[in-house]
Design a protein around this motif. Structure first.
Motif, PDB file in Angstrom:
ATOM      1  N   UNK A   1      46.787  61.642  67.722  1.00 12.58           N
ATOM      2  CA  UNK A   1      48.179  61.416  67.305  1.00 12.58           C
ATOM      3  C   UNK A   1      48.305  60.183  66.428  1.00 12.58           C
ATOM      4  N   UNK A   2      47.680  59.097  66.847  1.00 11.84           N
ATOM      5  CA  UNK A   2      47.772  57.856  66.059  1.00 11.84           C
ATOM      6  C   UNK A   2      47.141  58.050  64.680  1.00 11.84           C
ATOM      7  N   UNK A   3      45.973  58.720  64.663  1.00  7.25           N
ATOM      8  CA  UNK A   3      45.293  58.926  63.369  1.00  7.25           C
ATOM      9  C   UNK A   3      46.112  59.832  62.455  1.00  7.25           C
ATOM     10  N   UNK A   4      46.721  60.874  63.028  1.00 12.64           N
ATOM     11  CA  UNK A   4      47.559  61.772  62.211  1.00 12.64           C
ATOM     12  C   UNK A   4      48.710  60.970  61.604  1.00 12.64           C
ATOM     13  N   UNK A   5      49.296  60.073  62.391  1.00 14.10           N
ATOM     14  CA  UNK A   5      50.397  59.243  61.894  1.00 14.10           C
ATOM     15  C   UNK A   5      49.946  58.334  60.756  1.00 14.10           C
ATOM     16  N   UNK A   6      48.776  57.736  60.909  1.00 12.98           N
ATOM     17  CA  UNK A   6      48.318  56.815  59.859  1.00 12.98           C
ATOM     18  C   UNK A   6      47.967  57.581  58.570  1.00 12.98           C
ATOM     19  N   UNK A   7      47.402  58.794  58.721  1.00 10.67           N
ATOM     20  CA  UNK A   7      47.071  59.577  57.514  1.00 10.67           C
ATOM     21  C   UNK A   7      48.333  59.994  56.765  1.00 10.67           C
ATOM     22  N   UNK A   8      49.323  60.492  57.522  1.00 11.74           N
ATOM     23  CA  UNK A   8      50.599  60.877  56.890  1.00 11.74           C
ATOM     24  C   UNK A   8      51.304  59.660  56.291  1.00 11.74           C
ATOM     25  N   UNK A   9      51.203  58.541  57.001  1.00 10.84           N
ATOM     26  CA  UNK A   9      51.839  57.304  56.524  1.00 10.84           C
ATOM     27  C   UNK A   9      51.226  56.843  55.208  1.00 10.84           C
ATOM     28  N   UNK A  10      49.942  57.035  55.100  1.00  8.97           N
ATOM     29  CA  UNK A  10      49.286  56.659  53.847  1.00  8.97           C
ATOM     30  C   UNK A  10      49.798  57.534  52.697  1.00  8.97           C
ATOM     31  N   UNK A  11      49.909  58.846  52.985  1.00 12.35           N
ATOM     32  CA  UNK A  11      50.424  59.773  51.957  1.00 12.35           C
ATOM     33  C   UNK A  11      51.859  59.434  51.577  1.00 12.35           C
ATOM     34  N   UNK A  12      52.707  59.231  52.585  1.00  7.52           N
ATOM     35  CA  UNK A  12      54.144  59.039  52.322  1.00  7.52           C
ATOM     36  C   UNK A  12      54.483  57.671  51.769  1.00  7.52           C
ATOM     37  N   UNK A  13      53.823  56.650  52.302  1.00  6.84           N
ATOM     38  CA  UNK A  13      54.254  55.271  52.005  1.00  6.84           C
ATOM     39  C   UNK A  13      53.193  54.445  51.296  1.00  6.84           C
ATOM     40  N   UNK A  14      51.997  55.015  51.136  1.00 11.93           N
ATOM     41  CA  UNK A  14      50.925  54.277  50.463  1.00 11.93           C
ATOM     42  C   UNK A  14      50.396  53.105  51.280  1.00 11.93           C
ATOM     43  N   UNK A  15      50.680  53.104  52.586  1.00  5.09           N
ATOM     44  CA  UNK A  15      50.175  52.005  53.430  1.00  5.09           C
ATOM     45  C   UNK A  15      48.813  52.394  53.994  1.00  5.09           C
ATOM     46  N   UNK A  16      47.837  51.503  53.821  1.00  6.27           N
ATOM     47  CA  UNK A  16      46.530  51.753  54.412  1.00  6.27           C
ATOM     48  C   UNK A  16      46.538  51.177  55.830  1.00  6.27           C
ATOM     49  N   UNK A  17      45.916  51.914  56.763  1.00  3.96           N
ATOM     50  CA  UNK A  17      45.993  51.512  58.182  1.00  3.96           C
ATOM     51  C   UNK A  17      44.620  51.493  58.839  1.00  3.96           C
ATOM     52  N   UNK A  18      44.495  50.704  59.871  1.00  3.98           N
ATOM     53  CA  UNK A  18      43.340  50.749  60.763  1.00  3.98           C
ATOM     54  C   UNK A  18      43.855  50.662  62.186  1.00  3.98           C
TER      55      UNK A  18
END
Ligand code: HPA
Ligand code: ZN
Length: 343
Positions: free
Chosen positions: A120-137
């Motif tokens: 769930x967390x990884x899916x959120x970070x991947x979508x967040x990168x697509x939508x908002x251009x934020x890179x996450x770890x």
């Protein structure tokens, strides 16, 4: 009040958020929505009653509510939705990189499979990168007031998916749970390729920061403000380039200080230590990351000083050279377009 011009500049300034507990972004409205979705009974009279409870006397009084509300997180979609809700706010506040903490031991204790949490967390970070251009770890944290054996077990459970994680952290009730207890756990995390960070020197003494640095070999210290009490430790932190991830509104809300001007940020900066600004648990502490920068502006920090703190965050992020260069270029562009405010 911060002038709208400065506040706008703060919000467009590219910055990394390096101290953020995803469970601490759970706003009361989303907590109730998830409780309904998952048929979880919350022990409050309703949303208004819950909202009244956001007054804390210390770290533990906050943790009691924080752990209670975590119980509404049951499915991978819940974790994904939580990450997306946070990233949409972080995006509005100029975050280009977010290194996100979570507390896997608590979710597992709540009966959630570790893979459900991670998926769930990884899916959120991947979508967040697509939508908002934020890179996450993602940085799972050891809950230090649970048994050391539980910490060992969670690192074993996470190890097969270590390549999907950024690091290992240490959080929860600090006093009475010194970092040295977790030397073997952190050594193992290092072996499996994780970056290392730890909360220390929030409510606990400088000695705990020293243990995090020497016994756990952390690369950043979360909070760390009580390092100011030990000159030799400050030297070591400065020489090793260990950044402190400070959270002003958190320290105020948890009564680590009675007033923001008691925070030793300027003294830490003057001793050459890299300070960064972060929101910790923004749903609980009255503000997201730019609100923390605003609070420092109100204290008298100038925009050039705040810009330095944002630049520090880009240098302290756990990213490769290419990504760091890209973030620093975006920062330079921002500085260029705001040069009249930076003199
Ligand atoms: N300190 C320690 N543990 C935590 C915090 C904090 O501010 N937030 C969530 N877990
Ligand atoms: Zn924290």
């Amino acid at each position: 009040m911060v002038s709208p011009i400065i506040s706008d500049a703060i919000r467009t300034m590219p910055k990394a958020e390096l101290h953020l507990h995803i469970e601490g972004t759970l706003e009361p409205e989303l907590a109730y929505e998830l409780a309904e979705r998952n048929k979880v009974e919350l022990p409050f009279a309703g949303l208004e009653d819950l909202r009244q409870r956001y007054h804390f006397t210390n770290l533990q009084s906050f943790l009691d509510l924080y752990y209670e509300l975590m119980n509404v997180l049951r499915t991978a979609d819940d974790f994904k939705d939580l990450v997306l809700a946070y990233l949409s706010k972080a995006h509005e506040q100029g975050v280009v990189r977010s290194e996100i903490f979570f507390d896997p031991q608590v979710h597992v204790e709540n009966g959630i499979d570790i893979d459900t949490v991670l998926d769930g967390l990884l899916a959120g970070t991947l979508l967040g990168r697509e939508r908002y251009g934020i890179s996450c770890g993602l940085i799972p944290c050891i809950v230090r007031d649970m048994p050391v054996q539980s910490a060992e077990e969670i690192v074993d459970a996470l190890a097969p998916r270590a390549s999907e994680l950024l690091g290992l952290g240490l959080d929860s009730a600090e006093v009475g749970y010194p970092p040295e207890l977790f030397g073997d756990v952190f050594a193992r995390a290092r072996e499996i390729g994780l970056h290392l960070v730890a909360h220390a020197g929030e409510e606990g003494p400088a000695e705990y920061v020293s243990q995090a640095v020497h016994d756990l070999k952390v690369e950043r210290v979360d909070h760390g403000i009580r390092s100011v009490e030990d000159a030799e430790l400050l030297n070591t932190i400065q020489e090793r380039g260990i950044a402190l991830t400070c959270c002003p509104l958190s320290n105020l809300k948890l009564k680590v200080v009675n007033d923001l001007d008691e925070l030793p940020l300027q003294r830490l900066i003057d001793s050459g230590v890299s300070i960064t600004v972060n929101s910790d648990d923004p749903a609980y502490f009255g503000g997201y990351i730019a609100d923390n920068y605003d609070a420092l502006a109100e204290l008298g920090f100038t925009l050039p000083q705040l810009a330095q703190l944002a630049e520090n965050s880009l240098h302290a992020a756990f990213v490769d050279d290419d990504e760091r260069d890209g973030m620093l270029k975006a920062f330079s562009l921002w500085a260029q377009t705001h040069k009249d405010l930076l003199v």
